[in-house]
Design a protein around this motif. Sequence first.
Motif, mmCIF file in Angstrom:
data_model
loop_
_atom_site.group_PDB
_atom_site.id
_atom_site.type_symbol
_atom_site.label_atom_id
_atom_site.label_comp_id
_atom_site.label_asym_id
_atom_site.label_seq_id
_atom_site.Cartn_x
_atom_site.Cartn_y
_atom_site.Cartn_z
ATOM 1 N N VAL A 39 39.102 22.775 49.341
ATOM 2 C CA VAL A 39 38.018 22.399 50.250
ATOM 3 C C VAL A 39 36.877 21.710 49.496
ATOM 4 C CG1 VAL A 39 38.599 24.110 51.990
ATOM 5 C CG2 VAL A 39 36.993 24.723 50.170
ATOM 6 N N LEU A 40 36.645 22.114 48.243
ATOM 7 C CA LEU A 40 35.573 21.470 47.483
ATOM 8 C C LEU A 40 35.937 20.038 47.118
ATOM 9 C CD1 LEU A 40 32.869 21.485 46.050
ATOM 10 C CD2 LEU A 40 33.998 22.494 44.059
ATOM 11 N N SER A 41 37.136 19.833 46.557
ATOM 12 C CA SER A 41 37.532 18.472 46.181
ATOM 13 C C SER A 41 37.672 17.597 47.411
ATOM 14 C CB SER A 41 38.844 18.491 45.375
ATOM 15 O OG SER A 41 39.918 19.014 46.144
ATOM 16 N N GLY A 42 38.174 18.169 48.528
ATOM 17 C CA GLY A 42 38.269 17.401 49.755
ATOM 18 C C GLY A 42 36.906 16.954 50.244
ATOM 19 N N ALA A 43 35.928 17.868 50.211
ATOM 20 C CA ALA A 43 34.577 17.513 50.645
ATOM 21 C C ALA A 43 33.981 16.421 49.776
ATOM 22 C CB ALA A 43 33.687 18.757 50.625
ATOM 23 N N LEU A 44 34.180 16.518 48.471
ATOM 24 C CA LEU A 44 33.656 15.496 47.560
ATOM 25 C C LEU A 44 34.360 14.157 47.771
ATOM 26 C CD1 LEU A 44 33.370 17.614 44.285
ATOM 27 C CD2 LEU A 44 31.513 16.955 45.824
ATOM 28 N N ALA A 45 35.677 14.199 47.979
ATOM 29 C CA ALA A 45 36.427 12.966 48.207
ATOM 30 C C ALA A 45 36.019 12.311 49.525
ATOM 31 C CB ALA A 45 37.928 13.248 48.205
ATOM 32 N N GLY A 46 35.857 13.117 50.573
ATOM 33 C CA GLY A 46 35.460 12.565 51.863
ATOM 34 C C GLY A 46 34.096 11.907 51.807
ATOM 35 N N ALA A 47 33.153 12.536 51.112
ATOM 36 C CA ALA A 47 31.817 11.955 50.979
ATOM 37 C C ALA A 47 31.852 10.668 50.180
ATOM 38 C CB ALA A 47 30.876 12.964 50.332
ATOM 39 N N ALA A 48 32.632 10.656 49.094
ATOM 40 C CA ALA A 48 32.736 9.445 48.268
ATOM 41 C C ALA A 48 33.401 8.319 49.045
ATOM 42 C CB ALA A 48 33.518 9.754 46.994
ATOM 43 N N ALA A 49 34.434 8.630 49.818
ATOM 44 C CA ALA A 49 35.134 7.612 50.595
ATOM 45 C C ALA A 49 34.244 7.046 51.689
ATOM 46 C CB ALA A 49 36.405 8.213 51.199
ATOM 47 N N ALA A 50 33.458 7.912 52.335
ATOM 48 C CA ALA A 50 32.612 7.460 53.432
ATOM 49 C C ALA A 50 31.508 6.527 52.960
ATOM 50 C CB ALA A 50 32.001 8.671 54.139
ATOM 51 N N ALA A 51 31.151 6.606 51.697
ATOM 52 C CA ALA A 51 30.100 5.734 51.155
ATOM 53 C C ALA A 51 30.577 4.304 50.957
ATOM 54 C CB ALA A 51 29.574 6.304 49.843
ATOM 55 N N GLY A 52 31.865 4.042 51.202
ATOM 56 C CA GLY A 52 32.387 2.684 51.128
ATOM 57 C C GLY A 52 33.342 2.480 49.979
ATOM 58 N N PRO A 53 34.151 1.428 50.050
ATOM 59 C CA PRO A 53 35.188 1.221 49.035
ATOM 60 C C PRO A 53 34.661 0.785 47.675
ATOM 61 C CG PRO A 53 35.174 -0.601 50.595
ATOM 62 C CD PRO A 53 34.232 0.431 51.136
ATOM 63 N N HIS A 54 33.487 0.181 47.628
ATOM 64 C CA HIS A 54 32.976 -0.301 46.348
ATOM 65 C C HIS A 54 32.684 0.876 45.423
ATOM 66 C CE1 HIS A 54 31.069 -2.805 43.400
ATOM 67 N NE2 HIS A 54 29.922 -2.154 43.514
ATOM 68 N N ARG A 55 33.399 0.949 44.309
ATOM 69 C CA ARG A 55 33.239 1.990 43.297
ATOM 70 C C ARG A 55 33.501 3.393 43.850
ATOM 71 N NH1 ARG A 55 31.170 0.209 38.648
ATOM 72 N NH2 ARG A 55 30.517 2.315 38.032
ATOM 73 N N ALA A 56 34.337 3.490 44.875
ATOM 74 C CA ALA A 56 34.649 4.799 45.449
ATOM 75 C C ALA A 56 35.301 5.712 44.418
ATOM 76 C CB ALA A 56 35.559 4.641 46.665
ATOM 77 N N ALA A 57 36.211 5.160 43.623
ATOM 78 C CA ALA A 57 36.903 5.976 42.624
ATOM 79 C C ALA A 57 35.928 6.521 41.588
ATOM 80 C CB ALA A 57 37.999 5.156 41.944
#
Length: 375
Positions: free
Chosen positions: A279-297
């Motif tokens: 749940v922690l990594s999912g939450a962090l990944a979802g927030a990073a993805a929602a901020a847009g594709p530029h430098r998402a990784a």
Amino acid sequence: MTAAVFDVAVVGAGPAGAAAALAARRAGASVLLLDRAEFPRDKACGDGIAADAVDVLDSLGVTGVTDGYPPVADLRLIAPGGTEVARPLPRPAHTVPRRVFDARLVLAAVAHGAELRRHAVRRVREDDAGVTLDDRIRARVVVGADGAGSVVRRALGHPVNPDGHLAIAIRGYAPAVGTEQLIKTTSARWPAYAWSFPIGDGTANVGYGETLRGAPLTKAYLMARLCELLPGTEPTGLRAHHLPLSTRRPPPARGRVLLAGDALSLINPFTGEGIFYAVLSGALAGAAAAAGPHRAAERYAAALGNRLGRHLRHSGLAARLTRRPEVVDAAVRAARRDGAVFDRMVDLGLGDGVFDLRTIGRIGAELLHIALPPS
């Protein structure tokens, strides 16, 4: 008509995927949540829900995930040499069958605006404009949360974990004996242990797991080991599953594709716990993805490192140290003498805790005592 392009597509609707969908929706992204199964569905697991996992879900606006399942206040840990410690957990845990827990998270994600679709993803293709799944689903960013056999992980070129960094466990349900969580380790085929986690309805989730080291293990073998460590156990609903340990993690992301939960080998090597990591990594990944594709990784890798980096280094160290059963014996003896050591070990095994000098010193003293017993 042009097919919709989602801001975020999440592959896998287990705890990591549902948390990713929830976090992305909270950030205002359009989210497609994909899973090959229809919910509710069973999932082989120990069903243990630590307080740290509930904290993450609370931060995502999800409450009530443990409703109807009473808290479990105590833990009994038996070392390979037979030493026992039984103490209250730093914070009570719960045992919630994954058929219930996962369905509750999926319903929460849908209630927050994620679109749920039953679909088994088989192909992942990234280009300059986004990511295509199976030549029909388009998203700006994809989160791979599709478990130990992750298709998304394979698409990034990462193989499954090798022996020594992959465990296998079998679990079922049996009449509960007592009201405490029980973990019974054994020096035979070490590292290995059996568990019994009471659900609160008169039954318990029981199981046995060990690290893979070459030869495949049969269901009959795993069942025999379970019954040897927990005599009298007659479980039903037996299912086995692989546990990719965090000691061999692939890079967390590349380009527009991020990995979370078991797909990222986020299983605690010290205990086999994975729900909190999921749940922690999912939450962090979802927030990073929602901020847009530029430098998402890069954004996701930094967030994951900031939140879990130190803990993962310490849990990896614990896994290396505990390859020797006598170290576990010493740790349990130290935890029996000192409640603070017990609490620190629980936080390291179920949450994001780290070693401290007191814990290291107490375990070291017990090791010295084992090596040089009083004359």
